[in-house]
Enzyme design. Structure first.
Site, PDB file in Angstrom:
ATOM      1  N   ASP A 124     -10.564  -0.143  -7.696  1.00  0.00           N
ATOM      2  CA  ASP A 124     -12.023  -0.243  -7.908  1.00  0.00           C
ATOM      3  C   ASP A 124     -12.457   0.810  -8.935  1.00  0.00           C
ATOM      4  OD1 ASP A 124     -12.199   1.411  -4.759  1.00  0.00           O
ATOM      5  OD2 ASP A 124     -12.808   2.325  -6.656  1.00  0.00           O
TER       6      ASP A 124
ATOM      7  N   HIS B 177      -2.154   2.100  -9.887  1.00  0.00           N
ATOM      8  CA  HIS B 177      -1.912   0.714  -9.465  1.00  0.00           C
ATOM      9  C   HIS B 177      -2.756  -0.270 -10.258  1.00  0.00           C
ATOM     10  CE1 HIS B 177      -0.421   2.068  -5.210  1.00  0.00           C
ATOM     11  NE2 HIS B 177       0.466   2.265  -6.154  1.00  0.00           N
TER      12      HIS B 177
ATOM     13  N   THR C 189      -5.528   8.148   2.221  1.00  0.00           N
ATOM     14  CA  THR C 189      -4.383   7.260   2.060  1.00  0.00           C
ATOM     15  C   THR C 189      -3.473   7.354   3.280  1.00  0.00           C
ATOM     16  OG1 THR C 189      -2.535   6.608   0.624  1.00  0.00           O
ATOM     17  CG2 THR C 189      -3.032   8.962   0.733  1.00  0.00           C
TER      18      THR C 189
ATOM     19  N   ASN D  89      -8.174  13.094   5.575  1.00  0.00           N
ATOM     20  CA  ASN D  89      -8.027  11.694   5.951  1.00  0.00           C
ATOM     21  C   ASN D  89      -8.729  11.436   7.277  1.00  0.00           C
ATOM     22  OD1 ASN D  89      -6.671   9.266   4.893  1.00  0.00           O
ATOM     23  ND2 ASN D  89      -5.640   9.255   6.910  1.00  0.00           N
TER      24      ASN D  89
HETATM   25  C1  BV8 Z   1       7.915   0.317  -7.006  1.00  0.00           C
HETATM   26  C2  BV8 Z   1      -1.858  -3.492  -5.777  1.00  0.00           C
HETATM   27  C3  BV8 Z   1       9.957   0.275  -8.151  1.00  0.00           C
HETATM   28  C4  BV8 Z   1      -3.242  -3.487  -6.271  1.00  0.00           C
HETATM   29  C5  BV8 Z   1      -0.526  -2.070  -4.348  1.00  0.00           C
HETATM   30  C6  BV8 Z   1      10.632   4.023  -2.060  1.00  0.00           C
HETATM   31  C7  BV8 Z   1      10.489   4.362  -3.409  1.00  0.00           C
HETATM   32  C8  BV8 Z   1       9.936   3.448  -4.316  1.00  0.00           C
HETATM   33  C9  BV8 Z   1       9.500   2.185  -3.872  1.00  0.00           C
HETATM   34  C10 BV8 Z   1       9.631   1.861  -2.542  1.00  0.00           C
HETATM   35  C11 BV8 Z   1      10.197   2.762  -1.640  1.00  0.00           C
HETATM   36  N1  BV8 Z   1      10.200   2.170  -0.413  1.00  0.00           N
HETATM   37  C12 BV8 Z   1       9.645   0.933  -0.518  1.00  0.00           C
HETATM   38  C13 BV8 Z   1       9.313   0.699  -1.794  1.00  0.00           C
HETATM   39  C14 BV8 Z   1       8.720  -0.544  -2.302  1.00  0.00           C
HETATM   40  C15 BV8 Z   1       7.211  -0.555  -2.249  1.00  0.00           C
HETATM   41  C16 BV8 Z   1       6.655   0.095  -1.026  1.00  0.00           C
HETATM   42  O1  BV8 Z   1       6.260   1.256  -1.056  1.00  0.00           O
HETATM   43  N2  BV8 Z   1       6.590  -0.677   0.061  1.00  0.00           N
HETATM   44  C17 BV8 Z   1       6.007  -0.154   1.282  1.00  0.00           C
HETATM   45  C18 BV8 Z   1       5.117  -1.205   1.914  1.00  0.00           C
HETATM   46  C19 BV8 Z   1       7.140   0.285   2.189  1.00  0.00           C
HETATM   47  N3  BV8 Z   1       6.671   0.072  -3.430  1.00  0.00           N
HETATM   48  C20 BV8 Z   1       6.527  -0.671  -4.551  1.00  0.00           C
HETATM   49  O2  BV8 Z   1       6.888  -1.812  -4.641  1.00  0.00           O
HETATM   50  C21 BV8 Z   1       5.909   0.025  -5.755  1.00  0.00           C
HETATM   51  N4  BV8 Z   1       6.729  -0.249  -6.883  1.00  0.00           N
HETATM   52  O3  BV8 Z   1       8.324   1.139  -6.261  1.00  0.00           O
HETATM   53  O4  BV8 Z   1       8.625  -0.163  -8.067  1.00  0.00           O
HETATM   54  C22 BV8 Z   1      10.434  -0.033  -9.495  1.00  0.00           C
HETATM   55  C23 BV8 Z   1      11.343   0.826 -10.076  1.00  0.00           C
HETATM   56  C24 BV8 Z   1      11.809   0.537 -11.327  1.00  0.00           C
HETATM   57  C25 BV8 Z   1      11.370  -0.593 -11.994  1.00  0.00           C
HETATM   58  C26 BV8 Z   1      10.460  -1.452 -11.409  1.00  0.00           C
HETATM   59  C27 BV8 Z   1       9.990  -1.177 -10.137  1.00  0.00           C
HETATM   60  C28 BV8 Z   1       4.543  -0.545  -6.116  1.00  0.00           C
HETATM   61  C29 BV8 Z   1       3.534  -0.135  -5.104  1.00  0.00           C
HETATM   62  C30 BV8 Z   1       2.151  -0.652  -5.538  1.00  0.00           C
HETATM   63  C31 BV8 Z   1       1.852  -1.938  -4.823  1.00  0.00           C
HETATM   64  N5  BV8 Z   1       0.492  -2.363  -5.092  1.00  0.00           N
HETATM   65  N6  BV8 Z   1      -1.713  -2.561  -4.647  1.00  0.00           N
HETATM   66  C32 BV8 Z   1      -4.145  -3.968  -5.188  1.00  0.00           C
HETATM   67  O5  BV8 Z   1      -4.023  -5.146  -4.814  1.00  0.00           O
HETATM   68  O6  BV8 Z   1      -4.964  -3.145  -4.737  1.00  0.00           O
HETATM   69  S1  BV8 Z   1      -0.338  -0.998  -3.042  1.00  0.00           S
HETATM   70  C33 BV8 Z   1      -1.578  -1.086  -1.861  1.00  0.00           C
HETATM   71  O7  BV8 Z   1      -1.328  -0.062  -0.899  1.00  0.00           O
HETATM   72  C34 BV8 Z   1      -2.932  -0.724  -2.400  1.00  0.00           C
HETATM   73  O8  BV8 Z   1      -3.004  -0.628  -3.776  1.00  0.00           O
HETATM   74  C35 BV8 Z   1      -3.233   0.651  -1.812  1.00  0.00           C
HETATM   75  O9  BV8 Z   1      -3.734   1.497  -2.768  1.00  0.00           O
HETATM   76  C36 BV8 Z   1      -1.891   1.105  -1.433  1.00  0.00           C
HETATM   77  C37 BV8 Z   1      -1.818   2.229  -0.452  1.00  0.00           C
HETATM   78  O10 BV8 Z   1      -2.686   1.970   0.609  1.00  0.00           O
HETATM   79  P1  BV8 Z   1      -3.827   3.062   0.936  1.00  0.00           P
HETATM   80  O11 BV8 Z   1      -4.626   3.267  -0.291  1.00  0.00           O
HETATM   81  O12 BV8 Z   1      -3.214   4.257   1.566  1.00  0.00           O
HETATM   82  O13 BV8 Z   1      -4.718   2.265   1.971  1.00  0.00           O
HETATM   83  P2  BV8 Z   1      -4.405   2.046   3.524  1.00  0.00           P
HETATM   84  O14 BV8 Z   1      -5.334   0.995   4.006  1.00  0.00           O
HETATM   85  O15 BV8 Z   1      -2.940   1.899   3.741  1.00  0.00           O
HETATM   86  O16 BV8 Z   1      -4.817   3.442   4.199  1.00  0.00           O
HETATM   87  C38 BV8 Z   1      -6.161   3.844   4.181  1.00  0.00           C
HETATM   88  C39 BV8 Z   1      -6.206   5.246   4.771  1.00  0.00           C
HETATM   89  O17 BV8 Z   1      -7.562   5.732   4.672  1.00  0.00           O
HETATM   90  C40 BV8 Z   1      -5.826   5.302   6.227  1.00  0.00           C
HETATM   91  O18 BV8 Z   1      -4.944   6.401   6.441  1.00  0.00           O
HETATM   92  C41 BV8 Z   1      -7.155   5.568   6.953  1.00  0.00           C
HETATM   93  O19 BV8 Z   1      -6.997   6.418   8.083  1.00  0.00           O
HETATM   94  C42 BV8 Z   1      -7.947   6.272   5.903  1.00  0.00           C
HETATM   95  N7  BV8 Z   1      -9.405   6.061   6.011  1.00  0.00           N
HETATM   96  C43 BV8 Z   1     -10.063   4.927   6.407  1.00  0.00           C
HETATM   97  N8  BV8 Z   1     -11.392   5.143   6.374  1.00  0.00           N
HETATM   98  C44 BV8 Z   1     -11.577   6.416   5.927  1.00  0.00           C
HETATM   99  C45 BV8 Z   1     -10.319   6.993   5.691  1.00  0.00           C
HETATM  100  N9  BV8 Z   1     -10.166   8.269   5.274  1.00  0.00           N
HETATM  101  C46 BV8 Z   1     -11.290   8.976   5.051  1.00  0.00           C
HETATM  102  N10 BV8 Z   1     -12.529   8.485   5.247  1.00  0.00           N
HETATM  103  C47 BV8 Z   1     -12.713   7.217   5.679  1.00  0.00           C
HETATM  104  N11 BV8 Z   1     -13.956   6.751   5.878  1.00  0.00           N
END
Ligand code: BV8
Length: 224
Positions: A91, A105, A172, A197
């Protein structure tokens, strides 16, 4: 003066009415990552992926930056040293709150041509059939980083993390890599680490200090 590096996630935009991903009722409770946030999903069913991003962009259009976004905008202007803000969010609420950020991202506001790499301001509703204004090929896609794709600006981010004195993670879950690993890189560089957080995250144990509560309370209090 000590460089500060801030990583933000969906939690910083939650109080602006933007759904997070992994909270109860969040985006991944309504959609399956495999259907809407991977290159394979886009190849299989681009219309569904465009609908997913158009729906989310619609929700962001009317959203306003909250006190946490504004506090980071003020910090970037007032701190005598560098303040790098790396966001996982697509955003534009950081920009609306007066901050310059690194969108690792990608972002809703631009469209990308998968054929020639051209980027342009995204129209209100992106359509699969809109040809690239530069090469005219029908290869338009959302300018976001899907699972399995390399996040943007990683070399610059690595350089920033090597030199930071304070690393702050805001809103996050620490579920997605490589962003969730940044705190480790900052610690290895000798930085102090702080997590702000709503509740403990998957990476809370890696922080020197962790404060829990809403970003609109924690972030202004920390900045002031
Ligand atoms: C890659 C797209 C490799 C846009 C998203 C180890 C190393 C490297 C990679 C990996 C690895 N293990 C696994 C992987 C693969 C994968 C991964 O991480 N999988 C996970 C699920 C296990 N990673 C990837 O694929 C990444 N790419 O590694 O490429 C590579 C190498 C060489 C060549 C080519 C490739 C790519 C990752 C990006 C994916 N795209 N989004 C979109 O649609 O938005 S990620 C997605 O999750 C979102 O973008 C988001 O930003 C992201 C993280 O989530 P958060 O932002 O943390 O949001 P979430 O809801 O989870 O949490 C919210 C938090 O806020 C909570 O804790 C909550 O308590 C808190 N909260 C809530 N309300 C409040 C608050 N805090 C304060 N105040 C409040 N009011």
């Amino acid at each position: 003066m000590r460089p500060i590096t801030i990583l933000t996630g969906a939690g910083i935009s939650a109080e602006s009415g933007i759904a997070t991903f992994r909270d109860p009722g969040g985006i991944w409770a309504q959609y399956d990552i495999e259907d809407v946030a991977t290159p394979q999903a886009f190849a299989r069913n681009p219309e569904l992926v465009f609908d997913f991003y158009n729906m989310r962009r619609e929700k962001v259009r009317g959203a306003k930056p909250n006190a946490a976004h504004h506090a980071l905008g003020r910090l970037q202007k007032s701190w005598p040293g560098p303040v790098h803000i790396i966001t996982q969010n697509v955003d534009d609420l950081h920009e609306k709150g007066g901050a310059k950020v690194i969108h690792m991202h990608g972002q809703h506001s631009t469209a990308l041509c998968a054929a020639c790499g051209h980027r342009w301001p995204a129209p209100p509703a992106m359509d699969l059939h809109d040809p690239c204004p530069d090469c005219r090929q029908p290869a338009t896609r959302p300018d976001v980083v899907w699972f399995g794709e390399m996040p943007y600006h990683m070399e610059r981010i690595g350089e920033i993390l090597e030199r930071t004195a304070l690393f702050v993670s805001i809103g996050t879950s620490g579920a997605v890599y490589p962003a969730a690993g940044f705190v480790r890189l900052a610690r290895a560089a000798g930085a102090e680490t702080l997590e702000l957080n709503l509740e403990p995250s998957e990476i809370t144990p890696l922080f020197d200090t962790s404060r829990h509560g809403p970003a609109t309370e924690l972030v202004p209090a920390w900045v002031e």
